[in-house]
Design a protein around this motif. Sequence first.
Motif, short mmCIF file in Angstrom:
data_model
loop_
_atom_site.label_atom_id
_atom_site.label_comp_id
_atom_site.label_asym_id
_atom_site.label_seq_id
_atom_site.Cartn_x
_atom_site.Cartn_y
_atom_site.Cartn_z
N ARG A 161 27.94 32.75 43.31
CA ARG A 161 27.31 32.60 44.62
C ARG A 161 28.26 31.89 45.60
NH1 ARG A 161 21.91 29.24 45.20
NH2 ARG A 161 22.17 28.80 47.41
N VAL A 162 28.91 30.83 45.12
CA VAL A 162 29.83 30.09 45.97
C VAL A 162 31.02 30.97 46.35
CG1 VAL A 162 31.36 28.07 46.13
CG2 VAL A 162 29.16 27.88 44.96
N LEU A 163 31.61 31.63 45.34
CA LEU A 163 32.80 32.46 45.60
C LEU A 163 32.50 33.61 46.55
CD1 LEU A 163 34.31 32.57 41.99
CD2 LEU A 163 35.24 31.33 43.96
N SER A 164 31.35 34.27 46.32
CA SER A 164 31.08 35.43 47.17
C SER A 164 30.72 35.01 48.59
CB SER A 164 30.02 36.34 46.55
OG SER A 164 28.86 35.61 46.30
N ALA A 165 30.12 33.80 48.72
CA ALA A 165 29.83 33.30 50.07
C ALA A 165 31.14 33.09 50.84
CB ALA A 165 29.04 32.00 50.00
N ALA A 166 32.20 32.72 50.09
CA ALA A 166 33.49 32.50 50.74
C ALA A 166 34.32 33.78 50.79
CB ALA A 166 34.25 31.41 50.01
N LYS A 167 33.67 34.90 50.42
CA LYS A 167 34.31 36.21 50.42
C LYS A 167 35.54 36.29 49.49
CE LYS A 167 32.19 38.01 54.39
NZ LYS A 167 31.42 36.82 54.81
N VAL A 168 35.49 35.51 48.40
CA VAL A 168 36.55 35.59 47.39
C VAL A 168 36.16 36.73 46.44
CG1 VAL A 168 37.68 34.39 45.47
CG2 VAL A 168 37.03 33.13 47.52
N LYS A 169 37.12 37.61 46.15
CA LYS A 169 36.83 38.72 45.24
C LYS A 169 36.95 38.23 43.80
CE LYS A 169 38.23 42.40 48.30
NZ LYS A 169 39.31 43.26 48.71
N VAL A 170 35.96 38.60 42.96
CA VAL A 170 35.96 38.12 41.58
C VAL A 170 36.14 39.29 40.61
CG1 VAL A 170 34.65 36.81 39.85
CG2 VAL A 170 34.36 36.28 42.27
N PHE A 171 37.03 39.12 39.63
CA PHE A 171 37.23 40.13 38.59
C PHE A 171 36.97 39.47 37.24
CE2 PHE A 171 39.03 43.50 41.18
CZ PHE A 171 39.39 42.79 42.34
N THR A 172 35.98 39.97 36.51
CA THR A 172 35.62 39.33 35.23
C THR A 172 36.03 40.22 34.05
OG1 THR A 172 33.43 40.29 35.43
CG2 THR A 172 33.69 38.02 36.15
N ASN A 173 35.61 39.74 32.83
CA ASN A 173 35.83 40.50 31.61
C ASN A 173 37.27 40.54 31.12
OD1 ASN A 173 34.15 41.62 29.78
ND2 ASN A 173 33.20 42.96 31.30
N LEU A 174 38.09 39.60 31.57
CA LEU A 174 39.48 39.59 31.11
C LEU A 174 39.58 38.67 29.90
CD1 LEU A 174 40.84 39.25 34.70
CD2 LEU A 174 41.11 41.25 33.26
N SER A 175 38.93 39.08 28.80
CA SER A 175 38.84 38.13 27.69
C SER A 175 40.03 38.13 26.74
CB SER A 175 37.54 38.32 26.92
OG SER A 175 37.41 39.66 26.56
N SER A 176 40.63 39.29 26.44
CA SER A 176 41.76 39.21 25.52
C SER A 176 43.04 39.76 26.16
CB SER A 176 41.43 39.92 24.20
OG SER A 176 40.65 41.05 24.46
N THR A 177 43.33 39.26 27.35
CA THR A 177 44.57 39.64 28.02
C THR A 177 45.33 38.38 28.41
OG1 THR A 177 43.05 40.00 29.84
CG2 THR A 177 44.32 41.89 29.13
N THR A 178 46.63 38.52 28.53
CA THR A 178 47.41 37.37 28.99
C THR A 178 47.27 37.28 30.51
OG1 THR A 178 49.39 38.68 29.32
CG2 THR A 178 49.11 37.67 27.15
N CYS A 179 47.57 36.11 31.04
CA CYS A 179 47.48 35.92 32.48
C CYS A 179 48.45 36.88 33.20
CB CYS A 179 47.83 34.48 32.84
SG CYS A 179 46.67 33.29 32.18
N ALA A 180 49.63 37.06 32.59
CA ALA A 180 50.63 37.93 33.20
C ALA A 180 50.10 39.36 33.31
CB ALA A 180 51.91 37.91 32.37
N LYS A 181 49.45 39.83 32.21
CA LYS A 181 48.94 41.20 32.21
C LYS A 181 47.80 41.34 33.22
CE LYS A 181 47.81 45.21 29.58
NZ LYS A 181 46.55 45.51 30.19
N ALA A 182 46.92 40.32 33.26
CA ALA A 182 45.80 40.35 34.19
C ALA A 182 46.31 40.46 35.63
CB ALA A 182 44.95 39.09 34.03
N LEU A 183 47.35 39.68 35.92
CA LEU A 183 47.92 39.69 37.27
C LEU A 183 48.53 41.06 37.58
CD1 LEU A 183 48.52 37.93 39.73
CD2 LEU A 183 50.65 37.24 38.65
N ASP A 184 49.26 41.56 36.61
CA ASP A 184 49.90 42.87 36.77
C ASP A 184 48.85 43.96 36.99
OD1 ASP A 184 52.31 44.47 36.68
OD2 ASP A 184 51.43 45.36 34.87
N ASP A 185 47.79 43.92 36.17
CA ASP A 185 46.70 44.90 36.30
C ASP A 185 46.06 44.82 37.68
OD1 ASP A 185 47.10 45.91 33.84
OD2 ASP A 185 45.38 44.92 32.87
N TYR A 186 45.88 43.59 38.16
CA TYR A 186 45.26 43.45 39.47
C TYR A 186 46.17 44.03 40.56
CZ TYR A 186 43.71 41.74 43.89
OH TYR A 186 43.32 41.70 45.19
#
Lengths: 121, 599
Positions: free
Chosen positions: A78-103
Amino acid sequence: MKIVITAKDSYLNNYVDTRFGRANGFLLFDSETKKITFFDNEQNLNATQGAGIQTAQNIINIGADVVLTGHCGPKAFRVLSAAKVKVFTNLSSTTCAKALDDYLNNRLKEAECADVEGHWV
Amino acid sequence: MNLSIASGKGGTGKTTVSINLAAVAQQFFSNITLLDCDVEAPDCQLFLDQEISLKSSDVVVKTPKILIENCSNCGKCVKNCHYNALAKVNDSIIIFEELCHSCGMCSMVCRDTAITKENRKIGKIHNTKIADKGFNFANGDLNVGEVLTTKVIAQLKEDFCDSNINSLNIIDCPPGTSCPAVESFLDTDKVILVTEPTPFGLNDLKLAINLTAELKLPVAIVINKSDGIDTIIEEYAKEISVPIIGRIPFKKDYAKAYSAGKILVEEFSEVKGIFCDIIQKIPKINTVANISNKKIKKQFFHHAFTSANSENFQEITILSGKGGTGKTTVTASFAALAKNSVIADTDVDAANMHLMNNAKLIEQKDFFSGLSCQIDQDKCLQCGKCIQFCQFDAIENNNNNQFKINNLKCDGCGVCEYICKSNAIITRENLTGTTKLSATDYGPLIHANLNTAEDNTGKLVTEVRKQATQLAKFLQQKYLIVDGPPGIGCPVIASLTNSNCVVLVTEPTVSGIHDLERIIKLCKHFELLTYIIINKADINIEKAIELKKLAKIYSIEVIAEIPFDRNISKLLTQGKTPMHDKNNPIAKVLTKAWKTIIK
């Protein structure tokens, strides 16, 4: 654009911390400067309550546009969406580098709502 | 008269004693009310057929409301809220009402008078007449997601405690010694503590006794699962001059009846005799426990093991939805089987792993968390503002005309510090507990103590896990075995983080099934590899089958069914695990289970 990834430590090659509010910390990637900064989340990791809200508040305060994480509860969402921050979930077994690359390559789907219930049950 | 029934932790027979006392009390009192104050996990009703519902009412608290037209969006309210209940986003303030403790800080700091208060429902209380048993029953429900447990308890007591001298109000208290337990004890006349004659029972009893002593409440002990002699409890009771007013023998028949949701005094005449005897002794409960204030010797950890070596260990967490199901026995047995493990006892409310396996304390360290307030008497002008604004009645004006803060009632909201014009209020971090490192027969153990009436167990659990992880890495141990806290709240979630696998220990009883499902859902939520162990599997075959069905629905493997064995509690009394006798059938069952877990 500023992208935040919930992280276990400052290494980009370590796994994404699946918890949002009580993540160990977060990595901030600035797409203009290409710089990566690590923020400790100790204060909220240990909060009695409202850790998600405070973490979201901090992320907004540093001016993030995007959050990549494992799970995000309803209050933080609720807080993030009020500030219009986009949220991406479900990144449970990925490295931060891969998550960033995927995004950055548009391989992730934006979350429309919180993907888990609040924990204060 | 208000009579509180309590114990240091769950699973000792608190609810059993409360219900059975209520069932026999009508011979001695004109009006009896049973109040189930365990509002987070109420289970008295499982034993009662509720017939006529007399009244249901809402529990209401004051919560802030923002008047947008007045708000200048300065963010002062967000900064000053100690409960993280407010957030400032772009040009508006978001309120998370369910986290609000109604302290009034936000409206006080608001310069724009943009915050008003409105009523909000946080739960319900119900009152039922149990016609066939001749007593009133009242319980409370805290709405899911709400945190103000104490408000529901306070309302429950205010509405249903009958002050008539011939009335008996039996208060079934929540487990532990933190805020909800303290709230249940307020305005109580006498306390009965339920315990078991084992080192664990004694350990938990001591915690509860400390709380009663701090609140200066007259107290007596009832021993459940008594072996007739109960040396371990006898000796302690003598030392602190507290009477033992009843003993419920340890019998399989009783456990069976309990598992089926039956009331013991209705099934067994000898138990009825025991409870009638207890009731008659209640007027004689007049003494406060005599505790000498021994100062704990302070030692400090040397963080020698911070250089991480190996990441290669398996973390196994043992949990149960409620206390008393045999979680600690299973954990200790697994530690014995693992041989090279670090053990972490995260049941910080009532740690007891150190009572097993010959634990010897090596180091300990103070643990600080939360805020507590003190009044600097030199600066205090006794203006009374703090008393006027404290929503928790935590500031008292004692006889010497000195203002004092009662830390048992203080919620740490910080309103007094804000309102005090002479800066007489000092807030500082609270000493809430101790973390400890002990050596045991089966490897190093990290455990902790939470001080009486302190909250924030989740934080201490995190600290215990952190130290245990560091130690496991440093010693290159293969396993980290975590004894989890009971329940499904924050401490449990804190104990689960980073686990590779979870073992749920349950028993075939009505409450066992009820609690298992809740904890399964939690494990599924965190996508954790989960196993189930059924303890005392043969006391109720039907319920055991129900448990197995439940496991199947959630596709969880039942890796052990431990038979009921009285010898186990004998071993526990000596601080030994079932593993001390390799030929013991329970040892065999657990060995097999352990192999499944590590494969």
